[in-house]
Design a protein around this motif. Structure first.
Motif, PDB file in Angstrom:
ATOM      1  N   ALA A  95      -6.318  -2.289  -0.437  1.00 25.12           N
ATOM      2  CA  ALA A  95      -5.913  -3.488  -1.185  1.00 25.12           C
ATOM      3  C   ALA A  95      -5.476  -3.150  -2.600  1.00 25.12           C
ATOM      4  O   ALA A  95      -4.602  -3.814  -3.163  1.00 25.12           O
ATOM      5  CB  ALA A  95      -7.070  -4.483  -1.213  1.00 25.12           C
ATOM      6  N   MET A  96      -6.058  -2.093  -3.173  1.00 22.99           N
ATOM      7  CA  MET A  96      -5.696  -1.707  -4.539  1.00 22.99           C
ATOM      8  C   MET A  96      -4.278  -1.131  -4.607  1.00 22.99           C
ATOM      9  O   MET A  96      -3.546  -1.390  -5.557  1.00 22.99           O
ATOM     10  CB  MET A  96      -6.704  -0.686  -5.083  1.00 22.99           C
ATOM     11  N   VAL A  97      -3.884  -0.354  -3.597  1.00 19.60           N
ATOM     12  CA  VAL A  97      -2.550   0.249  -3.615  1.00 19.60           C
ATOM     13  C   VAL A  97      -1.513  -0.625  -2.915  1.00 19.60           C
ATOM     14  O   VAL A  97      -0.317  -0.363  -3.003  1.00 19.60           O
ATOM     15  CB  VAL A  97      -2.557   1.652  -2.973  1.00 19.60           C
ATOM     16  N   LEU A  98      -1.968  -1.684  -2.225  1.00 22.93           N
ATOM     17  CA  LEU A  98      -1.060  -2.594  -1.536  1.00 22.93           C
ATOM     18  C   LEU A  98      -1.490  -4.032  -1.834  1.00 22.93           C
ATOM     19  O   LEU A  98      -1.911  -4.770  -0.944  1.00 22.93           O
ATOM     20  CB  LEU A  98      -1.111  -2.329  -0.027  1.00 22.93           C
ATOM     21  N   PRO A  99      -1.386  -4.446  -3.106  1.00 21.77           N
ATOM     22  CA  PRO A  99      -1.925  -5.751  -3.522  1.00 21.77           C
ATOM     23  C   PRO A  99      -0.966  -6.918  -3.270  1.00 21.77           C
ATOM     24  O   PRO A  99      -0.628  -7.677  -4.176  1.00 21.77           O
ATOM     25  CB  PRO A  99      -2.146  -5.541  -5.017  1.00 21.77           C
ATOM     26  N   TYR A 100      -0.527  -7.067  -2.030  1.00 23.84           N
ATOM     27  CA  TYR A 100       0.430  -8.107  -1.692  1.00 23.84           C
ATOM     28  C   TYR A 100      -0.118  -8.987  -0.569  1.00 23.84           C
ATOM     29  O   TYR A 100      -0.883  -8.516   0.273  1.00 23.84           O
ATOM     30  CB  TYR A 100       1.764  -7.488  -1.250  1.00 23.84           C
ATOM     31  N   PRO A 101       0.284 -10.247  -0.526  1.00 30.86           N
ATOM     32  CA  PRO A 101      -0.162 -11.137   0.564  1.00 30.86           C
ATOM     33  C   PRO A 101       0.565 -10.771   1.852  1.00 30.86           C
ATOM     34  O   PRO A 101       1.751 -11.050   2.022  1.00 30.86           O
ATOM     35  CB  PRO A 101       0.232 -12.536   0.060  1.00 30.86           C
ATOM     36  N   LEU A 102      -0.130 -10.124   2.748  1.00 26.22           N
ATOM     37  CA  LEU A 102       0.486  -9.686   3.995  1.00 26.22           C
ATOM     38  C   LEU A 102      -0.562  -9.528   5.093  1.00 26.22           C
ATOM     39  O   LEU A 102      -1.758  -9.519   4.838  1.00 26.22           O
ATOM     40  CB  LEU A 102       1.244  -8.377   3.789  1.00 26.22           C
ATOM     41  N   ALA A 103      -0.065  -9.407   6.298  1.00 29.22           N
ATOM     42  CA  ALA A 103      -0.889  -9.072   7.458  1.00 29.22           C
ATOM     43  C   ALA A 103      -0.427  -7.715   7.949  1.00 29.22           C
ATOM     44  O   ALA A 103       0.732  -7.334   7.767  1.00 29.22           O
ATOM     45  CB  ALA A 103      -0.718 -10.118   8.556  1.00 29.22           C
TER      46      ALA A 103
END
Length: 205
Positions: A95-103
Motif C-alpha cells: 500500500a505504501m508503494v502503490l497508494p491508489y484506489p484499486l483492486a
C-alpha cells in the motif's frame, strides 16, 4: 531458426498471451513476474498499460516478502484484494508503494514447476468481488503462459532478469517503441496516479 530468432519468437508469443490475459480480465494494468533460477526472487519481466518507471519500486520481490505476488507463488493460489483499505490492512508495504484506489489479483503461473505470477489491477470502481467466470478466465490464461514458459525453458530460452521490464501499450499485443504513459497532469504529480484516475469502470465478464 537461429537462437536469437527463436528467442524473439518466444518473446512475441509470451507478449501476445500476456496481453490477451490482461484484456480478457478487463484489467487496466497487468504485470508478469517470473521466478529467478534460484527461486528466491520474482522479477518483473513485462508490464502492460504503464511505463516501466511506474513499477520501479517493485521490479524485484523476494519470494518471502509480505506481498500479493509473493503469497501467490509461495502458496500456489490466487490472491484477491478488493479495495485500497484491504491492501493497507493485509499488505501495508504494498500500500505504501502503490497508494491508489484499486483492486488487484495475483495468480500463480505454474506448469511442471512454478514459473511466476500474473498480476492484474483494476480501478476501484469495479465490483468488490470476483466471479467464478473471472477466476476461470484468469487461471486459464495462467495455464497458457505456463506452457509457453515451459517450452522456452526446455529450449534454454527462459527470460533473464533485467533492470526494468519490457512494456506493452494498453490495447496492443506488440511491444512498445516509445513512452506509453501520458505526462503528469495538474491534478497529480505522479504519472501513475494520473492514469489511474482516468481508468474507466469495468464489469466482470
Amino acid at each position: 531458426m537461429t537462437g536469437a530468432g527463436a528467442g524473439a519468437a518466444d518473446a512475441e508469443a509470451l507478449d501476445a498471451a500476456f496481453a490477451d490475459a490482461v484484456r480478457r480480465a478487463s484489467a487496466g494494468i497487468g504485470a508478469l513476474y517470473l521466478l529467478t533460477p534460484d527461486e528466491e526472487q520474482l522479477f518483473l519481466d513485462v508490464l502492460y498499460g504503464a511505463p516501466a518507471e511506474f513499477a520501479a519500486p517493485w521490479v524485484r520481490i523476494p519470494v518471502t516478502a509480505p506481498a500479493p505476488v509473493a503469497d501467490a507463488v509461495r502458496e500456489d493460489r490466487m490472491v484477491w484484494v478488493a479495495t485500497q483499505e484491504e491492501t493497507a490492512r493485509r499488505y501495508p508495504r504494498t500500500a505504501m508503494v502503490l497508494p491508489y484506489p484499486l483492486a488487484l489479483a495475483a495468480a500463480p503461473v505454474s506448469g511442471i514447476r512454478r514459473r511466476g505470477v500474473l498480476l492484474l489491477m483494476w480501478p476501484a470502481t469495479r465490483p468488490p468481488y470476483m466471479t467464478q467466470r473471472e477466476r476461470g478466465h484468469i487461471m486459464s490464461s495462467c495455464g497458457r503462459l505456463a506452457r509457453l514458459l515451459e517450452e522456452a525453458f526446455a529450449h534454454g530460452r527462459f527470460p533473464a532478469p533485467r533492470d526494468l521490464p519490457r512494456t506493452l501499450p494498453a490495447g496492443s499485443g506488440r511491444r512498445a517503441a516509445g513512452p506509453l504513459w501520458p505526462p503528469p497532469t495538474s491534478s497529480s504529480a505522479c504519472p501513475a496516479a494520473a492514469a489511474l484516475s482516468t481508468w474507466r469502470g469495468t464489469s466482470p465478464t
